[in-house]
Design an enzyme around this catalytic site. Structure first.
Site, mmCIF file in Angstrom:
data_model
loop_
_atom_site.group_PDB
_atom_site.id
_atom_site.type_symbol
_atom_site.label_atom_id
_atom_site.label_comp_id
_atom_site.label_asym_id
_atom_site.label_seq_id
_atom_site.Cartn_x
_atom_site.Cartn_y
_atom_site.Cartn_z
ATOM 1 C CE LYS A 72 50.352 8.959 13.004
ATOM 2 N NZ LYS A 72 51.038 9.667 14.109
ATOM 3 C CB SER A 147 48.374 12.343 15.124
ATOM 4 O OG SER A 147 49.718 11.894 15.069
ATOM 5 C CB SER A 171 51.394 11.429 17.728
ATOM 6 O OG SER A 171 50.766 12.655 17.461
#
Ligand code: GLN
Length: 482
Positions: A72, A147, A171
């Site tokens: 990420k 996310s 997330s």
């Protein structure tokens, strides 16, 4: 069908496959599919050359030898851009590498790229990225969840077998559920946060996305453990892989009563499937009452936004990232923040600053902290009667892109089943356990397995049992990307 991380590692680790091969194949798959998914913000084009330069022998016997991983874009990797999905950091290059990433690399993994996310990990859909939304591989018209939506889409889209995300209030788990992959958030402290860009430090945890329980366990084993660079990291021996075959006989499992109603019929079917499979394996089921969970969403958003308002103060136009015009300090700061931050980040900073301001502190922040303690107490009481608690990861499958972007509360409510667990610091996995048929498309749904603090391994044992009995029927790459 691409191999699992461990299958690749076995071949590279024995010298049967060149260490550059898996990364090269992964990059080819990303190039062929990412115009549809937009899972990646940047690719490490030279990943195969880096692996070749190290040489075959450098990978021999390593647990993740040659395994392509995606991380990420809020995790630092030296020399690469770490944008956090924000204009503020669009040109920020990491001067160092996050501990978890360094440990993955030391175990033989090869980072092939950085994945898309909601700006600073604030969101539930990956639509809040300054660089455009990621799409769900099961239905390109729907969100992948957020996310860590880029990481989930990359694993579900067959681009990589393994990816890292971050989970502050769900997330990793929510995008895992929406994309039909495993998504695990460990006990707070089991993975180092050093090098993870801070959102809400008392909640942030690194998490892993994978298509098999064994791959998940292998990644956790090499990453976990104390880190002198993160004072909240916990010294606890790694035994995830060893736990895979513990079995589930005699396990006491409780459904969280507060999460039993209002779920999509496909979510209810997935709940029944999980119960059937675990009961057949010798687990016993009951219900657990956690009344304070009703207040989890407001408490979470007050606490997370309060911490964010403090953590994001460092983006002042001076120290990091974007600097916009202005003749004095406050003008530079105001302009840089006005230009650099998107709407949701601004909303969070404003809400957090408000909740912490004198006169409102007791009414909002302190009260939310009291709720946090009550939630932790409810979980502790429930774990007196049960070894494992269960609830859906989300009440519904993935929603259409745009559906909730204009309604922040609807977006926040998407997290109703994940944020309470984060407030209590507990480990939880989103286990793919069924499919919904919506508008002619098959959409995955996930069930959360929640364990007491530091009993993370128990979750892996249950996940492995479920995977074996169901023959991986609910795990895997989305149709159209296999
Ligand atoms: N959706 C939650 C939020 O927007 C959780 C985000 C996360 O876990 N990073 O704050």
């Amino acid at each position: 069908m691409p191999e699992t991380a461990l299958q690749l590692a076995a071949r590279v680790g024995r010298g049967q496959l060149g260490p550059a091969e898996p990364a090269a194949q992964s990059l080819a798959r990303i190039r062929a599919s990412d115009d549809r998914l937009h899972a990646f913000l940047s690719l490490r084009e030279d990943a195969p050359e880096r692996a070749s330069r190290l040489g075959r022998s450098a990978f021999l016997g390593l647990p993740l030898a040659g395994v392509p991983v995606a991380i990420k874009d809020n995790l630092n990797l030296v020399g690469t851009v770490t944008s956090c999905g924000s204009r503020m950091l669009a040109n920020y290059r990491s001067p160092y590498t996050a501990t978890v990433v360094e440990r993955l690399e030391r175990a033989g993994a090869v980072v092939v790229g950085k994945t898309n996310l909601d700006e600073f990990a604030m969101g539930s859909s990956t639509e809040n990225s300054a660089f455009g939304a990621t799409r769900n591989p099961w239905d390109l018209g729907r969100v992948p969840g957020g996310s860590s939506g880029g990481s989930a889409a990359a694993v579900a889209g067959g681009q990589v077998p393994l990816a890292l995300g971050s989970d502050t209030g769900g997330s990793v788990r929510l995008p895992a559920a929406f994309c039909g992959v495993l998504g695990f958030k460990p006990t707070y402290g089991r993975l180092s946060r050093y090098g993870l860009v801070a959102f809400a430090s008392s909640l942030d945890q690194v998490g892993v996305l994978a298509r098999s329980s064994a791959d998940l366990a292998a990644a956790l084993d090499v990453m976990c453990g104390i880190d002198p660079l993160d004072s909240t990291s916990i010294d606890h021996p790694p035994s995830f892989t060893a736990a895979l075959d513990l079995g589930i006989s005699g396990l006491r499992v409780g459904w969280i009563r507060q999460a039993l109603r209002g779920n999509h019929p496909a979510v209810e079917r997935a709940m029944a499937t999980v119960q059937q499979v675990l009961e057949a394996g010798g687990a016993r089921f009951g219900e657990a009452d956690l009344p304070t969970l009703e207040a989890a969403v407001p408490a979470y958003y007050l606490i997370a936004d309060s911490e964010a308002s403090s953590n994001l103060a460092r983006y002042d136009g001076m120290l990091y990232g974007l600097r916009s015009g202005g003749s004095d300090y406050s003008a530079v700061m105001a302009e840089s923040r006005a230009e650099g931050f998107g709407q949701e980040v601004k909303r969070r900073v404003l809400m957090g600053t408000y909740a912490l301001s004198s006169g409102y502190y007791d009414a909002y922040y302190s009260k939310a902290m009291r709720v946090r303690r009550l939630i932790a107490r409810d979980f502790a009481a429930a774990f007196g009667a049960y070894d494992l608690l269960l609830c859906p990861t989300a009440a519904e499958p993935a929603f259409p892109i745009g559906e909730r972007s204009a309604d922040p509360l609807a977006m926040y409510r998407t997290d109703v089943y994940t944020v309470g667990i984060s407030l209590a610091g507990l480990p939880a996995l989103s286990l793919p356990a069924g499919y919904a048929q919506v508008d002619g498309k098959q959409l995955p749904v996930g069930i959360q397995l929640i364990a007491p603090a530091l009993r993370d391994e128990l979750i892996l044992a249950v996940s492995q049992h479920f995977e074996r009995v169901t023959e991986g029927r609910f795990f895997g790459i989305a149709p159209g990307f296999a």
